[in-house]
Design an enzyme around this catalytic site. Structure first.
Site, PDB file in Angstrom:
ATOM      1  N   PHE A   1      59.145   4.562 140.595  1.00 10.75           N
ATOM      2  CA  PHE A   1      59.924   5.732 140.179  1.00 10.75           C
ATOM      3  C   PHE A   1      60.872   5.341 139.063  1.00 10.75           C
ATOM      4  O   PHE A   1      61.647   4.394 139.205  1.00 10.75           O
ATOM      5  CB  PHE A   1      60.713   6.334 141.345  1.00 10.75           C
ATOM      6  CG  PHE A   1      61.419   7.600 140.960  1.00 10.75           C
ATOM      7  CD1 PHE A   1      60.717   8.789 140.852  1.00 10.75           C
ATOM      8  CD2 PHE A   1      62.768   7.600 140.651  1.00 10.75           C
ATOM      9  CE1 PHE A   1      61.355   9.973 140.451  1.00 10.75           C
ATOM     10  CE2 PHE A   1      63.415   8.772 140.246  1.00 10.75           C
ATOM     11  CZ  PHE A   1      62.702   9.954 140.161  1.00 10.75           C
TER      12      PHE A   1
ATOM     13  N   ASP B   1      63.605  -2.051 135.906  1.00 14.73           N
ATOM     14  CA  ASP B   1      64.350  -0.845 136.250  1.00 14.73           C
ATOM     15  C   ASP B   1      65.221  -1.164 137.461  1.00 14.73           C
ATOM     16  O   ASP B   1      64.747  -1.203 138.586  1.00 14.73           O
ATOM     17  CB  ASP B   1      63.375   0.304 136.549  1.00 14.73           C
ATOM     18  CG  ASP B   1      64.104   1.586 136.959  1.00 14.73           C
ATOM     19  OD1 ASP B   1      65.320   1.528 137.221  1.00 14.73           O
ATOM     20  OD2 ASP B   1      63.439   2.635 137.035  1.00 14.73           O
TER      21      ASP B   1
ATOM     22  N   LYS C   1      72.744   4.645 138.686  1.00 13.91           N
ATOM     23  CA  LYS C   1      73.304   5.099 139.978  1.00 13.91           C
ATOM     24  C   LYS C   1      74.720   4.588 140.313  1.00 13.91           C
ATOM     25  O   LYS C   1      75.677   5.313 140.121  1.00 13.91           O
ATOM     26  CB  LYS C   1      72.320   4.779 141.099  1.00 13.91           C
ATOM     27  CG  LYS C   1      71.075   5.670 141.005  1.00 13.91           C
ATOM     28  CD  LYS C   1      70.266   5.643 142.267  1.00 13.91           C
ATOM     29  CE  LYS C   1      69.242   6.762 142.292  1.00 13.91           C
ATOM     30  NZ  LYS C   1      68.001   6.478 141.576  1.00 13.91           N
TER      31      LYS C   1
HETATM   32  C1  LIG Z   1      67.135   7.205 140.661  1.00 13.11           C
HETATM   33  C2  LIG Z   1      66.234   6.340 139.856  1.00 13.11           C
HETATM   34  C3  LIG Z   1      65.895   6.670 138.528  1.00 13.11           C
HETATM   35  C4  LIG Z   1      66.304   7.965 137.880  1.00 13.11           C
HETATM   36  O1  LIG Z   1      67.682   8.083 137.717  1.00 13.11           O
HETATM   37  P1  LIG Z   1      68.300   9.530 137.361  1.00 13.11           P
HETATM   38  O2  LIG Z   1      69.770   9.249 137.223  1.00 13.11           O
HETATM   39  O3  LIG Z   1      67.963  10.428 138.501  1.00 13.11           O
HETATM   40  O4  LIG Z   1      67.687   9.974 136.100  1.00 13.11           O
HETATM   41  C5  LIG Z   1      65.122   5.769 137.822  1.00 13.11           C
HETATM   42  N1  LIG Z   1      64.698   4.625 138.362  1.00 13.11           N
HETATM   43  C6  LIG Z   1      65.004   4.276 139.628  1.00 13.11           C
HETATM   44  C7  LIG Z   1      64.519   2.973 140.166  1.00 13.11           C
HETATM   45  C8  LIG Z   1      65.764   5.132 140.424  1.00 13.11           C
HETATM   46  O5  LIG Z   1      66.027   4.811 141.695  1.00 13.11           O
END
Ligand SMILES: *Cc1c(COP(=O)(O)O)cnc(C)c1O
Length: 405
Positions: free
Chosen positions: A141, A226, A255
């Protein structure tokens, strides 16, 4: 004239908000530490942390102070002018990591969008415009922009929005042989979460992450991590990749970076950054003084031995309680994750019940998360009080009992 306060309830959500979420039936109105209160005054223990965001709990005094102080000083300048909080935060992130350059944005998706564009641009400038292949993973994700859902490994999030960005290949996570089979000299980047969050709280193995680094080196590709969910102390180190001893080329964080204030960052090296020039990429709000002042306070607190070392102790408390629940109800096939990103996978006989358990937990006064339909997920404050863990787990046990009855 003072604005009149409109009465709103959970039912208002169904009338006014684009129906892309299915929020719980209560509306939180106040938070302090790891406790939250709803419109009716009912109190909850928060094990969800706003999805790994409120890493210092709700309304931490130091963050409130930073917000108030900056809020009375300077809110916004745009990137036509730089600002002190952004410069301080960037300097501190560089001091704390492999990075030499920082790009600020406002969300995880935007930081990743910048990372993927940078990887492609770097390959174009340094190698060839045909070096555009991105290797990514099933169940990954990376956010909800069209590029990030396309690199993400869950087609249900990218289908139906028209043609997708091309030259993105997905292979199974933690499967180095599968990566070897698709990587070539036209690959510009491998994109991976050190711990898949949304995809079920699944840590990368040591051999996998090290192997990816080696494959990137062999093919002049960039290793893009990420760490939107796994960074800022969540794993017990500032960044999860520190556990692996792997040096990345680009890392994203979001986050917990702002502790609840929207802000994100992409970190990289001087060499990779050097292909960029004014106008190639940008955002109006990125590096906003208000956001950066709060994030600086977050980083100052999280990047200390007290907070980082406290993560392992608190994880231990969670895992003990989850094992006790498992002994009592024969519930979990696996308790995994790192630090305070904890996944508890349901046994086959309970598969599909994760959402029921989340709702039952809310009814008993504890906020939890799921990752998919079969994994309970916990991403509490890194400084949650042990008494809050005990109380929340007692409420969670009551909820489980009711679901299984
Ligand atoms: C939450 C998340 C995202 C997306 O972040 P947003 O602030 O919702 O755009 C991307 N990568 C990972 C691993 C995430 O947990």
């Amino acid at each position: 004239m003072a604005a009149e306060k409109l009465a709103v309830t959970r039912a208002t959500f169904d009338e006014v908000i684009l129906p892309v979420y299915a929020p719980a039936q209560f509306v939180p109105v106040k938070g302090k530490g790891s406790r939250v209160w709803d419109q009716q005054g009912k109190e909850y223990v928060d094990f969800s942390g706003g999805i790994a965001v409120t890493a210092l709990g709700h309304c931490h005094p130091a963050l409130v102070a930073a917000l108030k102080s900056q809020g009375e000083t300077l809110w916004h300048t745009s990137n036509v002018f730089t600002n002190e909080p952004a410069l301080r935060l960037a300097s501190k992130l560089i001091n704390a990591t492999f990075a030499e350059r920082v790009f600020f944005a406002n969300s995880g998706a935007e930081a990743n969008e910048a990372a993927f564009k940078l990887a492609r641009y770097y390959a174009t400038k340094r190698h060839s415009p045909f070096k555009s292949k991105i290797i990514a993973f099933h169940n990954a994700f990376h956010g909800r922009t069209l590029f990030t859902v396309s690199v993400g490994g869950q087609p249900k999030y990218s289908d139906g929005f028209g043609p997708k960005p091309a030259d993105i290949v997905h292979v199974p996570f933690n499967d180095l042989a599968a990566v070897k089979a698709v990587i070539d000299n036209h690959t510009c980047a491998i994109v991976v979460e050190p711990i898949q969050g949304e995809g079920g709280v699944m840590p990368a193995t040591q051999a996998f992450l090290q192997g990816l680094r080696q494959l990137c080196d062999e093919h002049q590709a960039l290793l893009v991590l990420d760490e939107v969910q796994s960074s800022m102390g969540r794993s017990g180190k500032l960044f999860a990749h520190e556990h692996y001893g792997v040096k990345p080329d680009i890392v994203t964080t979001a986050k917990a970076l702002g502790g609840g204030f929207p802000v994100s960052a992409m970190l990289t090296t001087n060499e990779i950054a050097s292909v960029m020039a004014p106008g190639v990429h940008g955002t109006t709000y990125g590096g906003n003084p208000l956001a950066c002042a709060v994030a600086e306070a977050v980083l100052d607190i999280i990047n200390t031995p007290e907070v980082l070392n406290g993560v392992a102790e608190r994880r231990q408390l969670f895992v003990e309680q989850l094992k006790a629940l498992d002994a009592r109800f024969d519930l979990f096939s696996d308790i995994r994750g790192q630090g305070l990103l904890i996944g508890a996978a349901l046994k086959p006989q309970h598969v599909g019940k994760a959402c029921d358990m989340l709702n039952a937990a809310a009814a008993e006064g504890v906020m939890v998360l799921v990752a998919g339909t079969d994994v309970m997920r916990f991403a509490p404050s890194l400084v949650i009080e042990p008494t809050d863990i005990a109380e929340g787990m007692a409420r969670f046990a009551t909820a489980i009992k009711k679901v299984l009855r």
